[in-house]
Design a protein around this motif. Sequence first.
Motif, PDB file in Angstrom:
ATOM      1  N   GLY A  80       1.430  -1.051   0.085  1.00  0.00           N
ATOM      2  CA  GLY A  80       0.121  -0.318   0.087  1.00  0.00           C
ATOM      3  C   GLY A  80       0.837   1.181  -0.290  1.00  0.00           C
ATOM      4  O   GLY A  80       0.942   1.831  -0.961  1.00  0.00           O
ATOM      5  N   TYR A  81       1.839   0.977   0.599  1.00  0.00           N
ATOM      6  CA  TYR A  81       2.928   2.608   1.123  1.00  0.00           C
ATOM      7  C   TYR A  81       3.194   2.492  -0.151  1.00  0.00           C
ATOM      8  O   TYR A  81       3.724   3.852  -0.793  1.00  0.00           O
ATOM      9  CB  TYR A  81       3.792   2.032   1.947  1.00  0.00           C
ATOM     10  CG  TYR A  81       5.125   3.725   2.045  1.00  0.00           C
ATOM     11  CD1 TYR A  81       4.485   4.671   2.728  1.00  0.00           C
ATOM     12  CD2 TYR A  81       5.826   3.305   1.379  1.00  0.00           C
ATOM     13  CE1 TYR A  81       5.090   5.858   2.752  1.00  0.00           C
ATOM     14  CE2 TYR A  81       6.767   4.880   1.485  1.00  0.00           C
ATOM     15  CZ  TYR A  81       6.432   5.133   2.189  1.00  0.00           C
ATOM     16  OH  TYR A  81       7.463   6.442   2.139  1.00  0.00           O
ATOM     17  N   PHE A 107      -1.231   2.158   6.772  1.00  0.00           N
ATOM     18  CA  PHE A 107      -2.719   1.656   6.869  1.00  0.00           C
ATOM     19  C   PHE A 107      -3.891   1.104   6.357  1.00  0.00           C
ATOM     20  O   PHE A 107      -3.889  -0.278   6.294  1.00  0.00           O
ATOM     21  CB  PHE A 107      -3.257   2.287   8.413  1.00  0.00           C
ATOM     22  CG  PHE A 107      -4.612   2.185   8.554  1.00  0.00           C
ATOM     23  CD1 PHE A 107      -4.679   0.908   9.467  1.00  0.00           C
ATOM     24  CD2 PHE A 107      -5.506   1.610   8.167  1.00  0.00           C
ATOM     25  CE1 PHE A 107      -5.646   0.484   9.872  1.00  0.00           C
ATOM     26  CE2 PHE A 107      -7.001   1.465   8.582  1.00  0.00           C
ATOM     27  CZ  PHE A 107      -6.387   1.067   9.131  1.00  0.00           C
ATOM     28  N   HIS A 108      -3.799   2.050   5.023  1.00  0.00           N
ATOM     29  CA  HIS A 108      -4.680   1.535   4.844  1.00  0.00           C
ATOM     30  C   HIS A 108      -4.432  -0.115   3.970  1.00  0.00           C
ATOM     31  O   HIS A 108      -5.210  -0.872   3.685  1.00  0.00           O
ATOM     32  CB  HIS A 108      -5.988   2.450   3.549  1.00  0.00           C
ATOM     33  CG  HIS A 108      -5.835   3.944   4.080  1.00  0.00           C
ATOM     34  ND1 HIS A 108      -5.265   4.522   4.507  1.00  0.00           N
ATOM     35  CD2 HIS A 108      -8.028   3.679   4.448  1.00  0.00           C
ATOM     36  CE1 HIS A 108      -6.035   6.221   5.116  1.00  0.00           C
ATOM     37  NE2 HIS A 108      -7.298   4.480   5.055  1.00  0.00           N
ATOM     38  N   GLY A 109      -3.662   0.210   2.900  1.00  0.00           N
ATOM     39  CA  GLY A 109      -2.796  -1.356   2.305  1.00  0.00           C
ATOM     40  C   GLY A 109      -2.799  -2.168   3.346  1.00  0.00           C
ATOM     41  O   GLY A 109      -2.792  -3.244   3.582  1.00  0.00           O
ATOM     42  N   GLY A 110      -2.405  -1.907   4.676  1.00  0.00           N
ATOM     43  CA  GLY A 110      -2.044  -3.216   5.248  1.00  0.00           C
ATOM     44  C   GLY A 110      -3.707  -3.754   6.499  1.00  0.00           C
ATOM     45  O   GLY A 110      -3.841  -5.572   6.100  1.00  0.00           O
ATOM     46  N   PHE A 111      -4.077  -3.398   5.976  1.00  0.00           N
ATOM     47  CA  PHE A 111      -6.048  -3.496   6.505  1.00  0.00           C
ATOM     48  C   PHE A 111      -6.353  -4.372   5.213  1.00  0.00           C
ATOM     49  O   PHE A 111      -7.640  -5.258   5.533  1.00  0.00           O
ATOM     50  CB  PHE A 111      -6.952  -2.103   6.689  1.00  0.00           C
ATOM     51  CG  PHE A 111      -8.357  -2.441   6.295  1.00  0.00           C
ATOM     52  CD1 PHE A 111      -8.934  -3.115   8.090  1.00  0.00           C
ATOM     53  CD2 PHE A 111      -9.468  -2.571   5.093  1.00  0.00           C
ATOM     54  CE1 PHE A 111     -10.363  -3.236   8.300  1.00  0.00           C
ATOM     55  CE2 PHE A 111     -10.650  -2.617   5.453  1.00  0.00           C
ATOM     56  CZ  PHE A 111     -10.931  -2.752   6.824  1.00  0.00           C
ATOM     57  N   PHE A 218     -15.696  -1.253  13.281  1.00  0.00           N
ATOM     58  CA  PHE A 218     -14.528  -0.458  12.889  1.00  0.00           C
ATOM     59  C   PHE A 218     -14.200  -0.198  11.421  1.00  0.00           C
ATOM     60  O   PHE A 218     -12.887   1.303  12.009  1.00  0.00           O
ATOM     61  CB  PHE A 218     -13.812  -1.832  12.825  1.00  0.00           C
ATOM     62  CG  PHE A 218     -12.257  -1.506  12.943  1.00  0.00           C
ATOM     63  CD1 PHE A 218     -11.157  -1.316  13.957  1.00  0.00           C
ATOM     64  CD2 PHE A 218     -11.442  -1.866  11.221  1.00  0.00           C
ATOM     65  CE1 PHE A 218      -9.450  -0.985  13.208  1.00  0.00           C
ATOM     66  CE2 PHE A 218     -10.064  -1.292  10.837  1.00  0.00           C
ATOM     67  CZ  PHE A 218      -9.577  -0.990  11.940  1.00  0.00           C
ATOM     68  N   ILE A 219     -14.791  -0.738  10.830  1.00  0.00           N
ATOM     69  CA  ILE A 219     -13.928   0.340   9.578  1.00  0.00           C
ATOM     70  C   ILE A 219     -14.305   1.388   9.611  1.00  0.00           C
ATOM     71  O   ILE A 219     -14.093   3.350   9.230  1.00  0.00           O
ATOM     72  CB  ILE A 219     -14.772  -0.449   8.194  1.00  0.00           C
ATOM     73  CG1 ILE A 219     -13.486  -1.638   8.185  1.00  0.00           C
ATOM     74  CG2 ILE A 219     -14.779   0.556   6.969  1.00  0.00           C
ATOM     75  CD1 ILE A 219     -14.368  -2.910   6.516  1.00  0.00           C
TER      76      ILE A 219
END
Length: 280
Positions: A80-81, A107-111, A218-219
Amino acid sequence: MPFLLIDFPSFSPIALQIGPFAIRWYALGYICGITFGWLYARALIKNDRLWAGSSPISLVQIDDFILWVTLGIIVGGRTGYVLFYNLPFFIEHPTAIFKLWEGGMSFHGGFLGCVVAVMGFARKNRISILSLGDITCGVAPIGIFLVRLTNFINGELWGRAADPSLPWAMIFPTGGDVPRHPSQLYEAGMEGLLLFIVLAVMIRRGALKRPGLILGSFILIYGLTRIIGEHFREPDVQLGYLWGGLTMGMLLSIPMLIVGLILIVLAVRRGAPEPIEAVR
């Protein structure tokens, strides 16, 4: 300089070093976040009162899932990064993609990596994707809180310029002589502590009995708190402000509001499943 202005404390990026072996605060944040999250997940699974009868996930399964979700966080976060925040640089320097010790996680990629891990593990083990997603998201704020604290310790991802009269405005070593918001602490408080408390209260009130409700909450709440936090956080220098003054973090969080709301509505309409027997 106003007398209330705070100089950023001098922290070493290395938390523990034994000879040539060193553990950085950033890595320690992930390690502790995953470990504490796993312990909390086991406690939730063992508490039958939180479920419609008992947990549809066994302790053995959640133990096995740790490897899956860890890989999802690392691979997804780094991917994501690379894609969202610094693609031109990594196209020119492809080997830098693998230098995780230099930082750079999304974070968004990790999610999204966690979503893939949840779906893959749940299908392989024939368990509820939504319930596994609920457990994963219910414990995730622990890791978010710790990683945001390590962002602060490392003096990175600092905030936008603040009014010098703000009592907690800080001068960060890499942020010039401008007093700034300690946005890492804002995000730790909102995305970590606040989100954890809200989800924990929901869980205690029976939210796990409605698969998808914690996942959707959560989202939705993370998306809201991230957008708020982005108003105080300095955008990445290679990106700056995008359309209409939005940041990349805001743009990536907007779809979360829609998806989270849809999942919440579906979970409420679906209702609680029939009680099941324990699967310890």
